[in-house]
Structure formats: C-alpha cells, structure tokens
Design a protein around this motif. Structure first.
Motif, PDB file in Angstrom:
ATOM      1  N   GLY A 159     -17.231  48.336  28.777  1.00 41.86           N
ATOM      2  CA  GLY A 159     -15.987  48.762  28.150  1.00 41.86           C
ATOM      3  C   GLY A 159     -15.918  48.462  26.674  1.00 41.86           C
ATOM      4  N   ALA A 160     -16.779  47.574  26.182  1.00 41.23           N
ATOM      5  CA  ALA A 160     -16.815  47.263  24.753  1.00 41.23           C
ATOM      6  C   ALA A 160     -17.608  48.356  24.027  1.00 41.23           C
ATOM      7  N   PRO A 161     -17.534  48.397  22.699  1.00 50.24           N
ATOM      8  CA  PRO A 161     -18.304  49.402  21.954  1.00 50.24           C
ATOM      9  C   PRO A 161     -19.794  49.287  22.245  1.00 50.24           C
ATOM     10  N   GLN A 162     -20.484  50.422  22.261  1.00 50.49           N
ATOM     11  CA  GLN A 162     -21.917  50.450  22.518  1.00 50.49           C
ATOM     12  C   GLN A 162     -22.662  49.713  21.420  1.00 50.49           C
ATOM     13  N   PRO A 163     -23.679  48.931  21.752  1.00 47.96           N
ATOM     14  CA  PRO A 163     -24.408  48.193  20.716  1.00 47.96           C
ATOM     15  C   PRO A 163     -25.149  49.133  19.774  1.00 47.96           C
ATOM     16  N   ALA A 164     -25.405  48.633  18.578  1.00 45.06           N
ATOM     17  CA  ALA A 164     -26.113  49.420  17.576  1.00 45.06           C
ATOM     18  C   ALA A 164     -27.610  49.335  17.810  1.00 45.06           C
ATOM     19  N   GLY A 165     -28.307  50.319  17.313  1.00 40.93           N
ATOM     20  CA  GLY A 165     -29.758  50.348  17.409  1.00 40.93           C
ATOM     21  C   GLY A 165     -30.248  51.751  17.134  1.00 40.93           C
ATOM     22  N   GLU A 166     -31.493  51.868  16.650  1.00 39.32           N
ATOM     23  CA  GLU A 166     -32.029  53.202  16.388  1.00 39.32           C
ATOM     24  C   GLU A 166     -32.145  54.017  17.673  1.00 39.32           C
ATOM     25  N   ARG A 167     -32.390  53.339  18.783  1.00 38.63           N
ATOM     26  CA  ARG A 167     -32.515  54.038  20.061  1.00 38.63           C
ATOM     27  C   ARG A 167     -31.882  53.168  21.135  1.00 38.63           C
ATOM     28  N   VAL A 168     -30.839  53.678  21.777  1.00 41.92           N
ATOM     29  CA  VAL A 168     -30.104  52.933  22.797  1.00 41.92           C
ATOM     30  C   VAL A 168     -30.082  53.757  24.076  1.00 41.92           C
ATOM     31  N   LEU A 169     -30.475  53.148  25.190  1.00 46.50           N
ATOM     32  CA  LEU A 169     -30.372  53.761  26.510  1.00 46.50           C
ATOM     33  C   LEU A 169     -29.290  53.020  27.287  1.00 46.50           C
TER      34      LEU A 169
END
Length: 534
Positions: A464-474
């Motif tokens: 439910g929290a914001p999606q983590p940052a990263g160049e590629r997130v699955l």
C-alpha cells in the motif's frame, strides 16, 4: 587415443584489423574459445559490449572432457541463450549411489523439491556445449571470433594491453582496454606474465574412458570404493548422450600414463568392469590433477578466469561449473566499467569473490581426493573406518566423500548490504536467487530467473505504500503472480518485502520496509561505490 573424428571445424578468416597501418583498439579481447571464454564473450556481447574472441585452434570436439553441468550453470546458460539445445541433447540426472565392493552404502537426491526450471545436473560431452556456444556467438553482432589467432606476445600499460597475434598469414598487433585470459590450464598468457599457481599437486593417476554401448545402467552417478572389478581402487560411471558412458578408474601414483592408454591395457579393464565386450572405445586419457590457483586473478587490465586462474580435481564436477560462474561474475562488472557506469575498482571484487569461490572449491576438491585416494596410512584407516560405519549409521554416510558435487558460491563481500532483519526460506544473501514458477499479468507462465534476465532489479511485494524506486522494478502480484506460493516460501516474503538483485542474479540486499535512500545506497554499493552503508 581418440577414435572420434573432429566434430566441428572452423576456418581461419583474415580480419580487417590485419590490414590496418596501426593496431586496432578494442574494448575487450577474450583469449580462449573454451566454455569459459565463450560464456564471457557472449555475456559481454549480450550486454552491448563489443568483444573479440581469439583462439589458437580451428576446431572443437576432441574428446568429451568435461561432462557434468550443474543447475546453476544451466541457469547461466539459459540466460545466455544456449540451455535449450543442451537440455535437449543432455542426459538429465539427480540421483547418485555410492558402493563399497558390491554393497550400496547410500543414495542421494540432488534436487528433491520441484518448482525449478533447471534440473540438478545434465551430462553432456563438452564438444556439444562448445558447439552450442559457438552457434550462439555467431548470432551476436558485437562478437567477433577469430580462429587460428594465437597470442604470442603481451605488453601491459596503465590504460590497456597490447597483444601480438600469430596467424597463418603472419603476425599482427591488437590493443585492448581489457583482456580476459580464459586460455586454459596451460595458459600462455599466464606464462607471459610470469605467474604461477600456489597449492597442491596430486600424484595419483586416473584412467578416463568414454565407451559406446547399449547399457542397462540408469542415468545416475555411480561411485565404487574397492569394486570387485577393480580391486583396491575406486571407479565412477556416468551416462552421456549417444549411448556413450564415462568411466573413471583409479590407477595409483606409479601407473605408466602412456602404457595405460594402450588398447592392451584399457580393454581388459573395461571388459572386467562391464562384464561383456559389446562396446567400442571412443576416447581414453590418463590424468593427474592439481588443486591450485593464482594468488590474484586480476593483474592490471588482464583478468584470468577458469582453468587459467585455478585448477581442481574432477571429483565433484567443479572445474567447468566454477569457470562458467567466473565468466558470469566478471561479465556484468566489466560491462559496467567499460560503459563508464561503475569505477574500475569494481573489477577488484571479481578477484575477491571468485578467489574465495576457488578456495572453497579447492578445499572440497582436496578433501574429496584425500578420501578417495588416501596418501598415508592414517588417511586410509580413517577412510576404511568411515566406510565400515556407513553401512550402519547415518552420521558416517554423511562423512563418505566420493566428490562433493558443485554448488554455487555465496558471496560475502562489500557488494552486499548486510541483513538487519531475520529471514527464513531458501533465498540467501549473496547467493543466486532460487528459481520459482510465476505468471505474468496476462496469465502466461514464466520463471522468476527468466523475468530477471541480466539486469539489476528490485523485486517488491506491495503493502500500500509508494512503489520503491529503481531503474527496473518487478512487483509481485502485478508484474509477476506467485500463484503457487513458491516465491513467498523461498523468499519469506511479507507485504513490503523488497529485494535488490545483482545483474548476475545474486541477492545483494533485502528489507522488510526499506526507505528509498536504503535502496539507492545498496545499488551504488553493488556497483562498487566506496563509503556507502545501508
């Protein structure tokens, strides 16, 4: 002796570099077109790094040589695009049995659980693997293989290397930012730099033979201590494709290597073991072995891999498997450095990680050899007592050492961010990720390692929290569906769990509920940045 004709031969072709008035410069030159050199070159080319691969021969296919390829190696080959033909031709196995004389001491299962794309092991003649790799290399526009190009000179500089190369049409020079020496146990490049191994040389001799026959033996690893057909020694039997069987027979340190390879000596031994004459001899050799390595694998802009860097006994299938894992470890780091995305010191972590892996393999290999071929009365008494107890007690079965089979290394290095929470499951920090069957958002089946590919990746379980940052997130549950729960069990995942995966699919960091800055610092850390702490 080798009755098999050369299976695959490649012609010399003149390169445009030979007609240049001054030496051409390349980002990476790999020397040696065996499995390690080919895997390194393919991995680099797939990452967009142009690479030249040099080999002094023009053919592959002389004897089976290495045959056993472990699950992790197959996962690497799958990422390189060559696992499918290897699986189609190879003999899949996971069961092994250990005998003393005619009595079975115990059996083992190397992959008792399901939910993995790759099997525990396949047996495949090395020339088939090399052919699959050469065909894959030919499809890559950034990879130039040059056969009958023999390196005869090497000069190191601060910013690169100059190689002198001999061809059927004369010598020429090439310059490289980086050179990968994958030119085998008798590495010419190692000699040119005046480098030597440290470690142990074993004097015991072993006969290795490939025979073609129709056999009733199952596709399992069978090892004998003191078999009735080879009194006082050890023996090993493996099935290969094409109705070919690999046989290893211990001969002792005083055996005459040349005489033992003659048909007059080989054929009676094989007839006694197999109990019949309905076979043909495909290939035979006598070998001794070493458990040694270079003190350092990185020497300026020259990096050693595979047998050029380290050598082990064949017990446990640690040679080729370890070498291909060298290639995997090096390729992503070298690609980042060549592209200017990581500092040159990242290559030093190749030396740190793969030196530790070599020490681990050498330790296992040395202990296996000491058990199989004891060199002192004390070692023999220990071995014989262990074998006697193993008939009746489970703890002694675990002490019997017929060759601890190859497993991937777990890296405990500065590239990993230490755990601060408690985790269960089979995923381990620093180790390659366990595979798991998944589904895409559209419902298509996909394996976790297939989805990861060759890129640095953040895997996130939403909470439910914001999606983590990263160049590629699955995102699990969105990009990948864990319909059967394998991922949850193997990764001990809970809402918010986040995993940072290296480009070689090793786990670099994990958190229950990470802050954005933690992921960013861990990402810089795995790329070799100094001073970052999560």
């Amino acid at each position: 002796m080798n009755s098999r004709k050369t299976l695959f031969q490649f012609g010399y072709r003149r390169s445009a570099d030979q007609d240049r008035p001054s030496p051409a410069r390349h980002a990476v030159i790999v020397v040696g077109a065996g499995p390690v050199g080919l895997c390194t070159a393919i991995d680099l080319a797939q990452r967009g790094v142009p690479v030249v691969l040099l080999d002094d021969a023009d053919r592959i296919g002389e004897g089976s040589r290495g045959i056993c390829y472990a699950k992790r190696t197959l996962e690497i080959l799958d990422r390189l695009g060559v696992a499918e033909p290897c699986l189609e031709r190879g003999v899949t196995w996971k069961l092994g049995k250990v005998f003393q004389r005619n009595d079975q001491l115990y059996a083992f299962d190397l992959l008792p659980e399901d939910g993995h794309k790759m099997p525990a092991f396949i047996n495949l003649q090395q020339y088939y693997l090399e052919h699959a790799l050469v065909e894959r290399a030919a499809d890559l526009p950034d990879l130039d293989i040059r056969w009958r190009n023999k390196v005869i000179g090497l000069q190191r500089r601060n910013d690169g290397v100059t190689l002198t190369i001999e061809t059927p049409e004369g010598a020429y020079d090439l310059e490289a930012d980086w050179v990968v020496a994958a030119d085998g146990a008798r590495s010419a490049l190692r000699g040119m730099l005046g480098l030597d191994f440290r470690g142990e040389v074993f004097e015991d001799r072993f006969l290795i033979a490939d025979v073609r026959m129709k056999g009733d033996f199952p596709p399992e690893r069978w090892f004998w201590f003191d078999p009735p057909f080879h009194d006082g020694r050890s023996a090993l039997l493996h099935k290969q494709p094409d109705d070919v069987w690999r046989i290893d027979l211990q001969l002792g340190p005083d055996a005459d290597a040349k005489a033992e390879q003659t048909p007059e000596r080989v054929m009676p031994r094989l007839r006694q073991m197999l109990g019949h004459e309905n076979f043909t001899l495909e290939w035979v050799s006598v070998y001794t072995f070493q458990c040694r390595r270079l003190e350092r694998f990185v020497h300026g802009r020259v990096v050693f891999a595979g047998d050029a860097a380290h050598q082990v006994s064949p017990f446990g299938a640690r040679g080729a498997n370890s070498g291909i894992q060298d290639a995997e470890n090096l390729a992503w780091k070298l690609a980042l450095v060549v592209r200017g995305e990581a500092p040159e010191r990242l290559i030093d972590t190749y030396d740190i990680e793969r030196s530790a892996a070599a020490d681990e393999n050498i330790g296992h290999s040395t202990r296996s050899t000491d058990f199989i071929a004891p060199r002192s009365a004390q070692e023999r008494r220990f071995r014989d007592a262990t074998l006697a107890l193993a008939r009746h007690t489970p703890f002694a079965k675990r002490m019997v050492n017929s060759g601890r089979l190859s497993l991937p290394s777990t890296y405990e290095t500065p590239l990993s961010t230490p755990d601060r929470e408690t985790w269960s499951g089979s995923a381990r920090l620093g180790a390659p990720l366990p595979d798991a069957p998944m589904r895409t958002r559209s419902g298509q089946p996909v394996w976790l390692l297939e989805a990861l590919g060759s890129e640095e990746t953040v895997i996130h379980v939403p909470d439910g929290a914001p999606q983590p940052a990263g160049e590629r997130v699955l995102v699990i549950g969105d990009d990948l569906i864990d319909a059967q729960g394998y991922f949850a069990r193997r990764f001990d995942s809970t809402p918010g769990s986040t995993y940072l995966v290296r480009p070689d699919q090793h786990l670099a960091a994990r958190w229950r509920h990470p802050a954005r800055s933690q992921i960013e610092r861990a990402s810089r850390r795995l790329r070799g940045s100094e001073g970052d702490r999560a």
